[in-house]
Design a protein around this motif. Structure first.
Motif, short mmCIF file in Angstrom:
data_model
loop_
_atom_site.label_atom_id
_atom_site.label_comp_id
_atom_site.label_asym_id
_atom_site.label_seq_id
_atom_site.Cartn_x
_atom_site.Cartn_y
_atom_site.Cartn_z
N LYS A 130 -24.13 16.84 22.03
CA LYS A 130 -23.83 17.85 21.00
C LYS A 130 -24.67 19.11 21.14
CE LYS A 130 -26.82 15.98 17.42
NZ LYS A 130 -26.90 15.43 16.10
N ASP A 131 -25.83 19.01 21.76
CA ASP A 131 -26.67 20.21 21.96
C ASP A 131 -26.05 21.16 22.99
OD1 ASP A 131 -28.47 19.31 20.09
OD2 ASP A 131 -29.76 18.34 21.58
N ASN A 132 -25.11 20.63 23.80
CA ASN A 132 -24.44 21.46 24.82
C ASN A 132 -23.22 22.18 24.25
OD1 ASN A 132 -26.28 20.52 26.71
ND2 ASN A 132 -24.97 18.83 27.30
N PHE A 133 -22.83 21.86 23.03
CA PHE A 133 -21.66 22.49 22.41
C PHE A 133 -21.97 23.96 22.16
CE2 PHE A 133 -19.08 23.56 18.60
CZ PHE A 133 -17.83 23.35 19.14
N LYS A 134 -21.17 24.84 22.77
CA LYS A 134 -21.43 26.27 22.69
C LYS A 134 -20.67 26.94 21.55
CE LYS A 134 -22.05 26.44 27.66
NZ LYS A 134 -21.40 26.75 28.91
N GLY A 135 -19.69 26.24 20.99
CA GLY A 135 -18.91 26.81 19.92
C GLY A 135 -17.80 27.73 20.40
N GLU A 136 -17.51 27.70 21.71
CA GLU A 136 -16.45 28.56 22.24
C GLU A 136 -15.06 27.98 22.00
OE1 GLU A 136 -17.56 28.96 26.32
OE2 GLU A 136 -19.20 30.34 25.86
N ALA A 137 -15.01 26.70 21.67
CA ALA A 137 -13.75 26.02 21.37
C ALA A 137 -13.91 25.31 20.04
CB ALA A 137 -13.41 25.02 22.47
N LEU A 138 -12.79 24.89 19.49
CA LEU A 138 -12.85 24.12 18.25
C LEU A 138 -13.48 22.76 18.52
CD1 LEU A 138 -9.25 24.80 16.88
CD2 LEU A 138 -11.38 25.83 16.11
N GLU A 139 -14.04 22.17 17.49
CA GLU A 139 -14.67 20.85 17.60
C GLU A 139 -13.68 19.82 18.17
OE1 GLU A 139 -17.77 18.73 14.66
OE2 GLU A 139 -15.74 18.88 13.83
N ARG A 140 -12.44 19.83 17.67
CA ARG A 140 -11.41 18.90 18.13
C ARG A 140 -11.09 19.13 19.60
NH1 ARG A 140 -5.17 18.60 16.12
NH2 ARG A 140 -4.89 20.08 17.80
N THR A 141 -11.01 20.37 20.02
CA THR A 141 -10.74 20.69 21.42
C THR A 141 -11.87 20.20 22.31
OG1 THR A 141 -9.54 22.65 20.70
CG2 THR A 141 -10.23 22.59 23.01
N TRP A 142 -13.09 20.36 21.86
CA TRP A 142 -14.26 19.90 22.61
C TRP A 142 -14.23 18.38 22.76
CZ3 TRP A 142 -18.95 17.52 20.63
CH2 TRP A 142 -20.01 17.50 21.55
N LEU A 143 -13.95 17.66 21.67
CA LEU A 143 -13.86 16.20 21.73
C LEU A 143 -12.70 15.76 22.63
CD1 LEU A 143 -14.59 15.34 17.99
CD2 LEU A 143 -16.04 14.77 19.97
N THR A 144 -11.59 16.48 22.59
CA THR A 144 -10.44 16.15 23.43
C THR A 144 -10.79 16.34 24.90
OG1 THR A 144 -8.94 16.81 21.66
CG2 THR A 144 -7.99 16.59 23.85
N MET A 159 -19.48 28.74 16.27
CA MET A 159 -19.94 27.41 15.91
C MET A 159 -20.87 26.91 17.01
SD MET A 159 -17.75 23.91 15.34
CE MET A 159 -17.04 24.27 13.77
N SER A 160 -22.03 26.46 16.66
CA SER A 160 -22.97 25.89 17.63
C SER A 160 -23.14 24.42 17.33
CB SER A 160 -24.31 26.62 17.53
OG SER A 160 -24.90 26.33 16.28
N SER A 161 -24.04 23.75 18.08
CA SER A 161 -24.23 22.32 17.86
C SER A 161 -24.65 22.01 16.43
CB SER A 161 -25.25 21.76 18.84
OG SER A 161 -26.52 22.32 18.62
N SER A 162 -25.31 22.96 15.78
CA SER A 162 -25.70 22.73 14.39
C SER A 162 -24.48 22.77 13.45
CB SER A 162 -26.73 23.76 13.95
OG SER A 162 -26.17 25.06 14.00
N MET A 163 -23.36 23.33 13.93
CA MET A 163 -22.15 23.40 13.12
C MET A 163 -21.26 22.17 13.30
SD MET A 163 -22.53 26.23 11.53
CE MET A 163 -20.92 26.65 10.91
N LEU A 164 -21.56 21.32 14.28
CA LEU A 164 -20.80 20.10 14.47
C LEU A 164 -21.08 19.16 13.30
CD1 LEU A 164 -21.36 19.38 18.27
CD2 LEU A 164 -19.30 20.26 17.19
N ASP A 165 -20.08 18.36 12.98
CA ASP A 165 -20.25 17.42 11.88
C ASP A 165 -19.85 16.01 12.34
OD1 ASP A 165 -20.67 16.26 9.45
OD2 ASP A 165 -19.11 17.38 8.38
N PRO A 166 -20.71 15.35 13.14
CA PRO A 166 -20.38 14.04 13.69
C PRO A 166 -20.07 12.97 12.64
CG PRO A 166 -22.34 14.93 14.75
CD PRO A 166 -22.00 15.84 13.60
N GLU A 167 -20.60 13.12 11.45
CA GLU A 167 -20.35 12.13 10.41
C GLU A 167 -18.89 12.13 9.97
OE1 GLU A 167 -23.13 12.61 7.23
OE2 GLU A 167 -24.86 12.39 8.57
#
Length: 183
Positions: free
Chosen positions: A48-62, A1-9
């Motif tokens: 969000k552009d720094n999100f590498k997708g190495e962790a789940l979206e929830r883990t990253w936000l946490t 998952m990369s920053s394009s896979m994040l779903d901020p909405e």
């Protein structure tokens, strides 16, 4: 998952309850918890552009939220480098003085503060090097990188209870090492 896979909405609908429960037990203030979660979502959007997708979206936000909570307590507990912001107001119904909050003065950093932070960083990495093998890997991935518990359990073929024992022992070792080498 990369920053394009994040779903901020979907973040508010998907993660706000989890993040609120995580935060309220740490700050014990409903409004502060809400503010910290809002700051977390905003920081997530900005980075969000720094999100590498190495962790789940929830883990990253946490992980972002953890830093916000730490910053909250640093500001709250630090007397040094804070200034009070007073506002005098007058409107049709009332007038008076209002103390907004204590705000950190970003220009009140001394060379001693900078040196102390650098020394602490060096001490932490030295102590991290004293951890061995799987304990060091798991501690780093869970505590520093914010990996999800299930992902780590699957990767190392261990139970969640075993994971938390390993992390607890690593934290204890780190604390003992820091007491000897830094405090």
């Amino acid at each position: 998952m990369s920053s394009s896979m994040l779903d901020p909405e979907r973040w508010v609908d998907t993660y706000s309850d989890y993040l609120y429960n995580y935060t309220i037990v740490r700050v014990n203030d409903h409004l502060v918890a809400q503010d910290l979660i809002s700051e977390t979502f905003l920081a997530g959007l900005k980075s969000k552009d720094n999100f590498k997708g190495e962790a789940l979206e929830r883990t990253w936000l946490t992980a972002i939220l953890k830093r916000k909570i730490i910053d909250h307590y640093r500001k709250k507990n630090s007397k040094k480098g804070q200034a009070e912001v007073h506002i005098t107001y007058r409107d049709e119904d009332s007038e008076g003085d209002w103390l907004e909050e204590r705000v950190e003065d970003p220009f009140d950093k001394t060379a001693e503060d900078t040196l102390e932070n650098e020394e602490l960083g060096v001490a932490i990495f030295r102590c991290l090097e004293t951890l061995k093998g799987k304990q060091k890997e798991i501690f780093t991935k869970k505590t520093i990188d914010g990996y999800d518990t299930d992902a780590l359990c699957n990767e190392y073929d261990i139970t969640p209870s075993n994971l938390w024992v390993i992390v607890h022992r690593a934290r204890k070792s780190m604390a003992e090492c820091l007491e000897k080498s830094w405090l």
